[in-house]
Design a protein around this motif. Structure first.
Motif, short mmCIF file in Angstrom:
data_model
loop_
_atom_site.label_atom_id
_atom_site.label_comp_id
_atom_site.label_asym_id
_atom_site.label_seq_id
_atom_site.Cartn_x
_atom_site.Cartn_y
_atom_site.Cartn_z
N GLY A 117 0.82 -1.21 0.00
CA GLY A 117 0.00 0.00 0.00
C GLY A 117 0.85 1.25 0.00
N MET A 118 0.21 2.36 -0.37
CA MET A 118 0.90 3.64 -0.42
C MET A 118 0.86 4.34 0.94
SD MET A 118 2.08 4.02 -3.52
CE MET A 118 2.46 2.26 -3.44
N ASN A 119 1.90 5.10 1.24
CA ASN A 119 2.03 5.83 2.50
C ASN A 119 2.16 7.32 2.23
OD1 ASN A 119 2.42 3.43 4.46
ND2 ASN A 119 3.86 3.03 2.79
N ASP A 120 1.22 8.10 2.74
CA ASP A 120 1.19 9.55 2.57
C ASP A 120 1.60 10.19 3.90
OD1 ASP A 120 0.65 12.24 2.15
OD2 ASP A 120 -1.31 11.91 1.23
N LEU A 121 2.79 10.77 3.95
CA LEU A 121 3.33 11.27 5.20
C LEU A 121 3.08 12.75 5.45
CD1 LEU A 121 4.60 8.48 5.24
CD2 LEU A 121 6.73 9.49 6.05
N HIS A 122 2.30 13.39 4.56
CA HIS A 122 1.98 14.79 4.83
C HIS A 122 0.78 15.24 4.01
CE1 HIS A 122 2.66 18.87 6.18
NE2 HIS A 122 2.54 19.31 4.94
N CYS A 123 -0.32 15.57 4.70
CA CYS A 123 -1.47 16.16 4.03
C CYS A 123 -2.31 16.92 5.06
CB CYS A 123 -2.31 15.10 3.31
SG CYS A 123 -3.03 13.87 4.38
N HIS A 124 -3.15 17.79 4.53
CA HIS A 124 -3.98 18.66 5.38
C HIS A 124 -5.45 18.34 5.15
CE1 HIS A 124 -0.78 21.50 6.76
NE2 HIS A 124 -0.19 21.06 5.65
N ALA B 46 7.94 18.21 6.72
CA ALA B 46 7.53 18.31 5.32
C ALA B 46 8.33 19.37 4.57
CB ALA B 46 6.05 18.63 5.24
N HIS B 47 8.63 19.08 3.32
CA HIS B 47 9.20 19.98 2.31
C HIS B 47 10.73 19.95 2.30
CE1 HIS B 47 5.14 21.05 1.62
NE2 HIS B 47 5.01 21.58 2.83
N TYR C 208 12.54 12.38 9.47
CA TYR C 208 12.12 12.12 8.10
C TYR C 208 11.92 13.44 7.34
CZ TYR C 208 10.83 7.23 9.13
OH TYR C 208 10.83 5.89 9.48
N ALA C 209 12.45 13.51 6.13
CA ALA C 209 12.14 14.59 5.21
C ALA C 209 11.02 14.10 4.30
CB ALA C 209 13.37 14.96 4.38
N VAL C 210 9.91 14.83 4.27
CA VAL C 210 8.75 14.40 3.48
C VAL C 210 8.69 15.24 2.21
CG1 VAL C 210 6.30 13.93 3.46
CG2 VAL C 210 7.56 13.81 5.63
N HIS C 211 8.86 14.58 1.09
CA HIS C 211 8.92 15.25 -0.21
C HIS C 211 7.50 15.41 -0.76
CE1 HIS C 211 10.30 16.65 -3.97
NE2 HIS C 211 10.51 15.51 -4.59
N CYS C 212 7.12 16.66 -1.05
CA CYS C 212 5.77 16.99 -1.54
C CYS C 212 5.91 17.74 -2.87
CB CYS C 212 5.03 17.84 -0.52
SG CYS C 212 4.98 17.15 1.16
N PRO C 213 6.27 17.05 -3.96
CA PRO C 213 6.63 17.76 -5.19
C PRO C 213 5.50 18.56 -5.81
CG PRO C 213 6.51 15.38 -5.55
CD PRO C 213 6.45 15.59 -4.09
N THR C 214 4.25 18.06 -5.79
CA THR C 214 3.18 18.82 -6.43
C THR C 214 2.92 20.13 -5.71
OG1 THR C 214 1.46 17.62 -5.18
CG2 THR C 214 2.07 16.75 -7.34
N SER C 215 2.91 20.09 -4.40
CA SER C 215 2.72 21.31 -3.61
C SER C 215 3.87 22.28 -3.83
CB SER C 215 2.60 20.95 -2.13
OG SER C 215 2.63 22.10 -1.33
N ASN C 216 5.09 21.77 -3.83
CA ASN C 216 6.25 22.65 -3.97
C ASN C 216 6.25 23.37 -5.32
OD1 ASN C 216 8.38 20.22 -2.28
ND2 ASN C 216 6.97 21.75 -1.45
N ALA C 217 5.74 22.71 -6.35
CA ALA C 217 5.62 23.36 -7.65
C ALA C 217 4.46 24.36 -7.66
CB ALA C 217 5.42 22.31 -8.74
N ASN C 218 3.30 23.94 -7.15
CA ASN C 218 2.12 24.80 -7.19
C ASN C 218 2.32 26.10 -6.42
OD1 ASN C 218 0.61 23.00 -8.74
ND2 ASN C 218 -0.20 21.93 -6.96
N PHE D 55 7.08 10.31 1.03
CA PHE D 55 6.33 11.18 0.13
C PHE D 55 5.08 11.71 0.82
CE2 PHE D 55 8.03 8.69 -3.73
CZ PHE D 55 8.99 9.65 -3.99
N GLY D 56 4.68 12.93 0.42
CA GLY D 56 3.43 13.50 0.90
C GLY D 56 2.64 14.10 -0.24
N SER D 57 1.33 13.92 -0.21
CA SER D 57 0.48 14.56 -1.22
C SER D 57 0.36 16.05 -0.95
CB SER D 57 -0.92 13.93 -1.21
OG SER D 57 -1.57 14.19 0.02
N ASP D 58 0.45 16.44 0.32
CA ASP D 58 0.28 17.82 0.78
C ASP D 58 -0.98 18.47 0.21
OD1 ASP D 58 0.83 19.99 2.37
OD2 ASP D 58 2.13 20.94 0.92
#
Length: 416
Positions: free
Chosen positions: A59-66, A259-260, A278-288, A308-311
């Motif tokens: 399964g997938m693990n999302d380590l950062h979202c609001h 996160a970030h 842990y460093a949580v990488h949130c690429p879509t958020s960082n771009a947006n 990874f985080g969806s953020d």
């Protein structure tokens, strides 16, 4: 004891897929006992669930979202971080003083987490105790594993989200007393929003609570240059952003997610490594939000733990599969400008999404012996039209597929 049969794919290490075509996973007490190409005779009388030609992956693990930002997904993607927070995020989070509104939106949020194949998640709630408890209840009902944090913020915020310091502390302790269960799938996590919105008194008390109850911590770190400069103004005696958290026992004294981590100093990276942050990488958020790109290869080379985080809602997708894709693409853009650090491989990104991020929750994210059976069953027949091999099938699903190919979801051995 149960046997799960199908095309098994997982990553015990960063650099290599373990692939067992038409293989068997033997489960005992909802954990993996062993994996076989050919099932030993001693297991042949146990229950067998045969998924035939489908893929079986962790399964997938999302380590950062609001969670309370659910309504804003796909909105205000042309803003930078601080204007985005003040104009969109804080007004939406203020609505969660109404528990009925919280239940309505949190129900939709949890359903999206489920739909996209995330089996474990670390989520921010809001400052509101009752709505946070509602989110915890909804996750318990869903069967998804989760850490849920009541957000703490007692300065530099709008009036509707600025807490009294001691109310913030007492509400945090109250949530812990009502929900903390180490044997359970859903638990609280200490959640100072970020340094600028938390006084030193609040940070000190939250660190003490984390250590006293052995509760993990989540927050934000070095996401945006303006934010970093703000932290420097607020804490001129600190060596760097992460040093503020560290002074208050919020930086690896218990398991910690940051996160970030885009604009880190070398000293900051070394401290993260030494304290297993842990460093949580949130690429879509960082771009947006125009924040930048995490130097993921540099962090990996320095043995910093990565997830990874969806953020959501800075990120516009709940899918950790799509997060993998963006992480690979952004690492290639970084490499194209500076050949010092190589880009991510597919196996590395898959490892981060599964075993790397899953390690924050325990033995999660792999099919090795003793690991919880968190798994997705992928029916990719509509994508597999020309006899692709198993790794090619997985890669096509990650890049081209969506929730329609997710046939079943398991969390800790239970079908949810």
């Amino acid at each position: 004891m149960r046997i799960i049969k199908g095309n098994i794919i997982f990553t015990p290490t960063y650099h290599k897929f373990e692939v067992i075509e038409d293989g068997y996973i033997v489960l005992s007490d909802n954990t993996v006992l062993d994996v076989f190409k050919k099932l030993p005779e001693k297991y042949k009388d146990f229950e067998l669930i045969d998924y035939k030609d489908k893929l079986i992956i962790p399964g997938m693990n999302d380590l950062h979202c609001h969670a309370p930002q659910f309504r804003n997904v796909g909105i205000a993607m042309d803003k930078e971080l601080l204007p985005w927070l003040n104009d969109y995020t804080f007004p939406e989070e203020s609505k969660y003083v109404d528990v009925n509104y919280g239940e309505k939106m949190y129900s939709k949020f949890v359903n999206e987490i489920y739909k996209n194949g995330t089996t474990r998640v670390a989520a921010f709630a809001t400052i509101h105790k009752d709505s946070t408890l509602k989110l915890i209840d909804l996750f318990k009902q869903s069967g998804i594993g989760a850490y849920v944090g009541k957000v703490n913020m007692d300065r530099n915020s709008c009036d509707t989200l600025c807490e009294n310091t001691y109310d913030s502390i007492n509400d945090t302790i109250d949530i812990i007393s009502q929900t903390f269960d180490k044997s359970g799938l859903v638990n609280p996590i200490i959640t100072p929003r970020f340094v600028p919105t938390c006084s030193e008194t609040l940070l000190k008390e939250l660190g003490a609570i984390a250590v006293k109850y052995n509760i993990p911590v989540q927050s934000h770190l070095s996401e945006n240059i303006g934010e970093i400069n703000w932290v420097r103004e607020l804490h001129p005696d600190s060596k760097f952003y992460g040093d503020v958290y560290n002074k208050f026992n919020l930086f690896g004294d218990t398991p910690t997610l940051m996160a970030h981590c885009i604009h880190l100093t070398d000293d900051e990276i070394n401290l993260m490594k030494n304290k297993n942050v842990y460093a949580v990488h949130c690429p879509t958020s960082n771009a947006n939000l125009a924040s930048g790109i995490m130097p993921i290869r540099k962090l990996l080379d320095n043995n910093v733990k990565i997830g990874f985080g969806s953020d959501v809602s800075g990120g516009h997708s709940f899918s950790i599969f799509k997060t993998m894709v963006y992480a690979i693409e952004f690492s290639k853009l970084t490499w194209a400008q500076n050949k010092e650090y190589d880009f991510l491989s597919f196996s590395e990104a898959f490892y981060i999404a599964t075993k790397g991020g899953g390690s924050f929750f325990g033995n999660v994210g792999s099919f090795e012996k003793g690991y919880d059976f968190d798994a997705l069953i992928i029916d990719d027949h509509d994508l597999n039209f020309d006899n692709y091999n198993l790794i090619e099938r997985l890669e096509r699903f990650v890049y081209l597929g969506d929730d329609r190919q997710i046939y079943h979801r398991y969390v800790k051995g239970s079908l949810i």
